[in-house]
Design an enzyme around this catalytic site. Structure first.
Site, PDB file in Angstrom:
ATOM      1  N   ASP A  28       0.853  -1.182   0.000  1.00  0.00           N
ATOM      2  CA  ASP A  28       0.000   0.000   0.000  1.00  0.00           C
ATOM      3  C   ASP A  28       0.893   1.236   0.000  1.00  0.00           C
ATOM      4  OD1 ASP A  28      -3.286   0.363   1.253  1.00  0.00           O
ATOM      5  OD2 ASP A  28      -2.015   2.041   0.664  1.00  0.00           O
ATOM      6  N   PHE A  40      -6.850  -4.751  -4.529  1.00  0.00           N
ATOM      7  CA  PHE A  40      -7.767  -3.661  -4.181  1.00  0.00           C
ATOM      8  C   PHE A  40      -7.224  -2.302  -4.641  1.00  0.00           C
ATOM      9  CE2 PHE A  40     -10.808  -5.873  -1.642  1.00  0.00           C
ATOM     10  CZ  PHE A  40     -10.138  -6.836  -0.902  1.00  0.00           C
ATOM     11  N   SER A  46     -16.535  -3.392 -10.086  1.00  0.00           N
ATOM     12  CA  SER A  46     -17.580  -2.497  -9.592  1.00  0.00           C
ATOM     13  C   SER A  46     -18.831  -2.619 -10.442  1.00  0.00           C
ATOM     14  CB  SER A  46     -17.061  -1.052  -9.656  1.00  0.00           C
ATOM     15  OG  SER A  46     -18.121  -0.131  -9.552  1.00  0.00           O
ATOM     16  N   TYR A  86     -13.531   6.239 -14.397  1.00  0.00           N
ATOM     17  CA  TYR A  86     -13.325   5.247 -13.328  1.00  0.00           C
ATOM     18  C   TYR A  86     -13.993   3.923 -13.711  1.00  0.00           C
ATOM     19  CZ  TYR A  86     -14.287   2.468  -9.260  1.00  0.00           C
ATOM     20  OH  TYR A  86     -14.414   1.394  -8.403  1.00  0.00           O
ATOM     21  N   LYS A 114     -12.393  -0.096 -14.749  1.00  0.00           N
ATOM     22  CA  LYS A 114     -12.789  -1.410 -14.238  1.00  0.00           C
ATOM     23  C   LYS A 114     -13.182  -2.335 -15.388  1.00  0.00           C
ATOM     24  CE  LYS A 114     -12.050  -0.561  -9.929  1.00  0.00           C
ATOM     25  NZ  LYS A 114     -10.968  -1.238  -9.181  1.00  0.00           N
ATOM     26  N   PHE A 129     -21.281  -3.673  -5.272  1.00  0.00           N
ATOM     27  CA  PHE A 129     -22.288  -2.623  -5.339  1.00  0.00           C
ATOM     28  C   PHE A 129     -21.905  -1.540  -4.330  1.00  0.00           C
ATOM     29  CE2 PHE A 129     -25.509  -3.676  -8.541  1.00  0.00           C
ATOM     30  CZ  PHE A 129     -24.849  -4.772  -9.072  1.00  0.00           C
TER      31      PHE A 129
HETATM   32  P1  NAD Z   1      -9.574   2.721  -0.595  1.00  0.00           P
HETATM   33  O1  NAD Z   1      -9.112   3.958  -1.293  1.00  0.00           O
HETATM   34  O2  NAD Z   1      -9.994   2.776   0.807  1.00  0.00           O
HETATM   35  O3  NAD Z   1      -8.420   1.598  -0.704  1.00  0.00           O
HETATM   36  C1  NAD Z   1      -7.509   1.553  -1.779  1.00  0.00           C
HETATM   37  C2  NAD Z   1      -6.118   1.408  -1.176  1.00  0.00           C
HETATM   38  O4  NAD Z   1      -5.168   1.298  -2.224  1.00  0.00           O
HETATM   39  C3  NAD Z   1      -5.709   2.613  -0.318  1.00  0.00           C
HETATM   40  O5  NAD Z   1      -5.182   2.155   0.901  1.00  0.00           O
HETATM   41  C4  NAD Z   1      -4.640   3.318  -1.157  1.00  0.00           C
HETATM   42  O6  NAD Z   1      -3.654   3.924  -0.334  1.00  0.00           O
HETATM   43  C5  NAD Z   1      -4.073   2.145  -1.961  1.00  0.00           C
HETATM   44  N1  NAD Z   1      -3.516   2.515  -3.275  1.00  0.00           N
HETATM   45  C6  NAD Z   1      -4.123   3.246  -4.243  1.00  0.00           C
HETATM   46  N2  NAD Z   1      -3.302   3.373  -5.305  1.00  0.00           N
HETATM   47  C7  NAD Z   1      -2.153   2.695  -5.005  1.00  0.00           C
HETATM   48  C8  NAD Z   1      -0.933   2.462  -5.675  1.00  0.00           C
HETATM   49  N3  NAD Z   1      -0.682   2.971  -6.894  1.00  0.00           N
HETATM   50  N4  NAD Z   1       0.022   1.726  -5.060  1.00  0.00           N
HETATM   51  C9  NAD Z   1      -0.196   1.209  -3.822  1.00  0.00           C
HETATM   52  N5  NAD Z   1      -1.331   1.398  -3.127  1.00  0.00           N
HETATM   53  C10 NAD Z   1      -2.294   2.136  -3.716  1.00  0.00           C
HETATM   54  O7  NAD Z   1     -10.722   2.099  -1.511  1.00  0.00           O
HETATM   55  P2  NAD Z   1     -11.764   0.930  -1.177  1.00  0.00           P
HETATM   56  O8  NAD Z   1     -13.095   1.547  -0.968  1.00  0.00           O
HETATM   57  O9  NAD Z   1     -11.201   0.017  -0.154  1.00  0.00           O
HETATM   58  O10 NAD Z   1     -11.812   0.192  -2.606  1.00  0.00           O
HETATM   59  C11 NAD Z   1     -10.959  -0.919  -2.848  1.00  0.00           C
HETATM   60  C12 NAD Z   1     -11.205  -1.374  -4.264  1.00  0.00           C
HETATM   61  O11 NAD Z   1     -12.602  -1.657  -4.436  1.00  0.00           O
HETATM   62  C13 NAD Z   1     -10.862  -0.329  -5.333  1.00  0.00           C
HETATM   63  O12 NAD Z   1     -10.299  -0.998  -6.451  1.00  0.00           O
HETATM   64  C14 NAD Z   1     -12.221   0.255  -5.716  1.00  0.00           C
HETATM   65  O13 NAD Z   1     -12.231   0.729  -7.053  1.00  0.00           O
HETATM   66  C15 NAD Z   1     -13.112  -0.933  -5.555  1.00  0.00           C
HETATM   67  N6  NAD Z   1     -14.524  -0.588  -5.279  1.00  0.00           N
HETATM   68  C16 NAD Z   1     -14.832   0.188  -4.207  1.00  0.00           C
HETATM   69  C17 NAD Z   1     -16.186   0.513  -3.968  1.00  0.00           C
HETATM   70  C18 NAD Z   1     -16.584   1.382  -2.808  1.00  0.00           C
HETATM   71  O14 NAD Z   1     -17.712   1.905  -2.816  1.00  0.00           O
HETATM   72  N7  NAD Z   1     -15.730   1.563  -1.818  1.00  0.00           N
HETATM   73  C19 NAD Z   1     -17.189   0.028  -4.807  1.00  0.00           C
HETATM   74  C20 NAD Z   1     -16.815  -0.771  -5.897  1.00  0.00           C
HETATM   75  C21 NAD Z   1     -15.463  -1.083  -6.132  1.00  0.00           C
HETATM   76  C1  WQD Z   2     -25.529   6.613  -3.040  1.00  0.00           C
HETATM   77  C2  WQD Z   2     -26.825   7.363  -3.206  1.00  0.00           C
HETATM   78  C3  WQD Z   2     -26.643   9.464  -4.345  1.00  0.00           C
HETATM   79  C4  WQD Z   2     -24.204  11.423  -1.282  1.00  0.00           C
HETATM   80  C5  WQD Z   2     -20.544   5.170  -5.892  1.00  0.00           C
HETATM   81  C6  WQD Z   2     -19.709   5.054  -7.110  1.00  0.00           C
HETATM   82  C7  WQD Z   2     -19.539   3.615  -7.498  1.00  0.00           C
HETATM   83  C8  WQD Z   2     -19.052   2.806  -6.343  1.00  0.00           C
HETATM   84  C9  WQD Z   2     -19.970   2.991  -5.124  1.00  0.00           C
HETATM   85  C10 WQD Z   2     -16.673   2.533  -6.714  1.00  0.00           C
HETATM   86  C11 WQD Z   2     -26.964   8.004  -4.574  1.00  0.00           C
HETATM   87  C12 WQD Z   2     -27.086   9.673  -2.901  1.00  0.00           C
HETATM   88  C13 WQD Z   2     -24.949  10.488  -1.984  1.00  0.00           C
HETATM   89  C14 WQD Z   2     -24.849  12.574  -0.760  1.00  0.00           C
HETATM   90  C15 WQD Z   2     -26.925  11.788  -1.664  1.00  0.00           C
HETATM   91  N1  WQD Z   2     -17.720   3.149  -6.042  1.00  0.00           N
HETATM   92  N2  WQD Z   2     -26.286  10.670  -2.169  1.00  0.00           N
HETATM   93  N3  WQD Z   2     -26.197  12.707  -0.972  1.00  0.00           N
HETATM   94  O1  WQD Z   2     -23.198   6.813  -6.411  1.00  0.00           O
HETATM   95  O2  WQD Z   2     -24.233   4.559  -5.864  1.00  0.00           O
HETATM   96  O3  WQD Z   2     -21.809   4.695  -6.203  1.00  0.00           O
HETATM   97  O4  WQD Z   2     -19.998   4.399  -4.853  1.00  0.00           O
HETATM   98  O5  WQD Z   2     -16.754   1.634  -7.486  1.00  0.00           O
HETATM   99  O6  WQD Z   2     -18.591   3.571  -8.526  1.00  0.00           O
HETATM  100  O7  WQD Z   2     -20.389   5.684  -8.177  1.00  0.00           O
HETATM  101  O8  WQD Z   2     -22.837   5.715  -4.142  1.00  0.00           O
HETATM  102  O9  WQD Z   2     -22.696   6.653  -1.878  1.00  0.00           O
HETATM  103  O10 WQD Z   2     -22.109   8.154  -3.867  1.00  0.00           O
HETATM  104  O11 WQD Z   2     -24.486   7.515  -3.443  1.00  0.00           O
HETATM  105  O12 WQD Z   2     -28.147  11.932  -1.856  1.00  0.00           O
HETATM  106  O13 WQD Z   2     -24.219  13.458  -0.124  1.00  0.00           O
HETATM  107  O14 WQD Z   2     -26.885   8.436  -2.249  1.00  0.00           O
HETATM  108  O15 WQD Z   2     -27.378  10.318  -5.219  1.00  0.00           O
HETATM  109  O16 WQD Z   2     -28.306   7.892  -4.983  1.00  0.00           O
HETATM  110  P1  WQD Z   2     -23.111   5.499  -5.718  1.00  0.00           P
HETATM  111  P2  WQD Z   2     -22.946   7.065  -3.294  1.00  0.00           P
END
Ligand code: NAD
Ligand code: WQD
Length: 341
Positions: free
Chosen positions: A34, A84, A128, A153, A157, A182
């Site tokens: 990380d 991740f 995602s 973004y 993916k 999700f």
């Molecule tokens: P996060 O930002 O909390 O975790 C990502 C970690 O990766 C961080 O600790 C960051 O420091 C590290 N990182 C980023 N770029 C790096 C690099 N170049 N080298 C080394 N470390 C690096 O994010 P998260 O919410 O835990 O998401 C993890 C994964 O899940 C991501 O790939 C994200 O796209 C995916 N994802 C997240 C969500 C969500 O809503 N959180 C939803 C769908 C998919």
């Molecule tokens: C959830 C709902 C907003 C904030 C995002 C990324 C997606 C994935 C998950 C990485 C929506 C509403 C939000 C606020 C609000 N991440 N909202 N007021 O948009 O479903 O997905 O996170 O992969 O790629 O797009 O999640 O938490 O941003 O929003 O009304 O201040 O809450 O409109 O309907 P979302 P979110």
């Protein structure tokens, strides 16, 4: 799974840290890479507080190809990789697309270039629901063809999945499971780890808990005129610990050779949709507090309804989300209170 060594990239991040906890609880040896660009070294202490030990930790940027190559020279006994590490803010990706293509695609290629040298590699990819783009079909099923992503973004993916699919076609020594998350929410029940949004959170649940703590004046609800039961958007919220456990299930599937092909993909969600107002109701129920909010205009890029068809994960992967929305929201609130006191 004693003495199995698993690399977790981004393992100090939100989902990664919860997955490291579950891996160590299952007896895996874990090494984390990380660069701390979106996390803190203190997360290691949180992991230790829960599991009694820290993973091996190497701090470097996966965009440094030489460091990636050196890592695999020094760790030649990696049994599996859970990837991740990425940048994940949809809005930021529109403004800084090249940062997202570099950080989310180039790093994947560097990792795969090392793994293809090994006799056998098992790889789990953080995908995602954004790979589906804007869809009319509800719930979203893996059978749907992937349309153009709604953001750079989401495109990173989609491209990541294409790279993995093509590499698996060319190299039978690589087996992959891509997990399409999700909306992960909540925190570990110990409140020792959780979501650490740096700056103003874009996501709904951390914004709710921070508003309740007085950090923001009120929550802005983006749109009250959507075609849903109460006019606010519907999403599929799943507890981050349930999500973490899905990675253990997928990893064991690969390590035990139970995968039906060397490139599989699964939706990970609760399979239920909740509106924003239902999430607010849940928060008020579990916290006993009234939340200040105002319904304002829609956020660009949002779609009305997005929730998962989870039949494939339930029946093929053998995983199902166990926690309720209230349990997930309560864990998020407990975590918020812990880090602010
Ligand atoms: P996060 O930002 O909390 O975790 C990502 C970690 O990766 C961080 O600790 C960051 O420091 C590290 N990182 C980023 N770029 C790096 C690099 N170049 N080298 C080394 N470390 C690096 O994010 P998260 O919410 O835990 O998401 C993890 C994964 O899940 C991501 O790939 C994200 O796209 C995916 N994802 C997240 C969500 C969500 O809503 N959180 C939803 C769908 C998919
Ligand atoms: C959830 C709902 C907003 C904030 C995002 C990324 C997606 C994935 C998950 C990485 C929506 C509403 C939000 C606020 C609000 N991440 N909202 N007021 O948009 O479903 O997905 O996170 O992969 O790629 O797009 O999640 O938490 O941003 O929003 O009304 O201040 O809450 O409109 O309907 P979302 P979110």
């Amino acid at each position: 799974m004693l003495n199995r060594k698993i690399l977790v990239t981004g393992g100090l991040g939100y989902i990664g840290s919860h997955t490291v906890v579950e891996l160590q609880n299952e007896g895996f040896d874990v090494v984390v890479i990380d660069d701390l660009s979106n996390s803190s070294i203190a997360v290691l202490d949180g992991i230790e507080a829960i599991t009694g030990k820290q993973p091996i930790f190497e701090q470097f940027d996966l965009r440094d190809k030489q460091k990636v190559q050196d890592f695999f020279k020094n760790h030649n006994n990696i049994d599996g990789v859970i990837h991740f590490a990425a940048s994940k803010a949809v809005g930021e990706s529109v403004v800084k697309p090249l940062l997202y293509y570099e950080n989310n695609v180039v790093t994947l290629i560097y990792l795969l270039q090392e793994l293809e040298k090994k006799n056998k590699s098992h790889f789990i990819f953080s995908s995602s629901r954004t790979v589906y783009g804007r869809l009319d079909d509800k719930p979203m099923s893996e059978n749907l063809s992937l349309k153009s992503a709604e953001s750079p973004y989401g495109n990173t993916k989609k491209i990541g999945e294409d790279i993995l699919k093509d590499t698996c076609m060319a190299k039978q020594n690589l087996s992959v499971v891509s997990l399409r998350y999700f909306n992960p929410i909540g925190a570990h029940s110990s409140s020792m780890i959780g979501e650490l949004p740096l700056g103003e959170p874009q996501n709904l649940v951390p914004y709710i808990t921070q508003t309740a703590m007085g950090i923001h004046k009120e929550l802005k609800v983006f749109g009250g005129d959507w075609p849903t039961k109460d006019g606010t958007c519907i999403r599929d919220y799943l507890h981050v610990v349930d999500l973490a456990k899905a990675h253990i299930t997928a990893l064991k599937r690969l390590l035990n050779g139970e995968n039906e092909s060397n490139f599989e993909y699964f939706n990970l969600g609760s399979g239920k949709g909740n509106t924003v107002l239902e999430v607010i109701d849940s928060f008020e129920r579990v916290s006993g507090r009234k939340l200040k909010y105002q319904i304002v205009g829609r956020r660009s890029g949002d779609d009305a309804i997005a929730y998962a068809d989870t039949n494939k994960a339930n029946e093929v992967l053998g995983w199902k989300a166990e926690s309720t929305l209230d349990e997930a929201i309560k864990s998020a609130w407990d975590w918020e209170q812990k880090i602010r006191n």
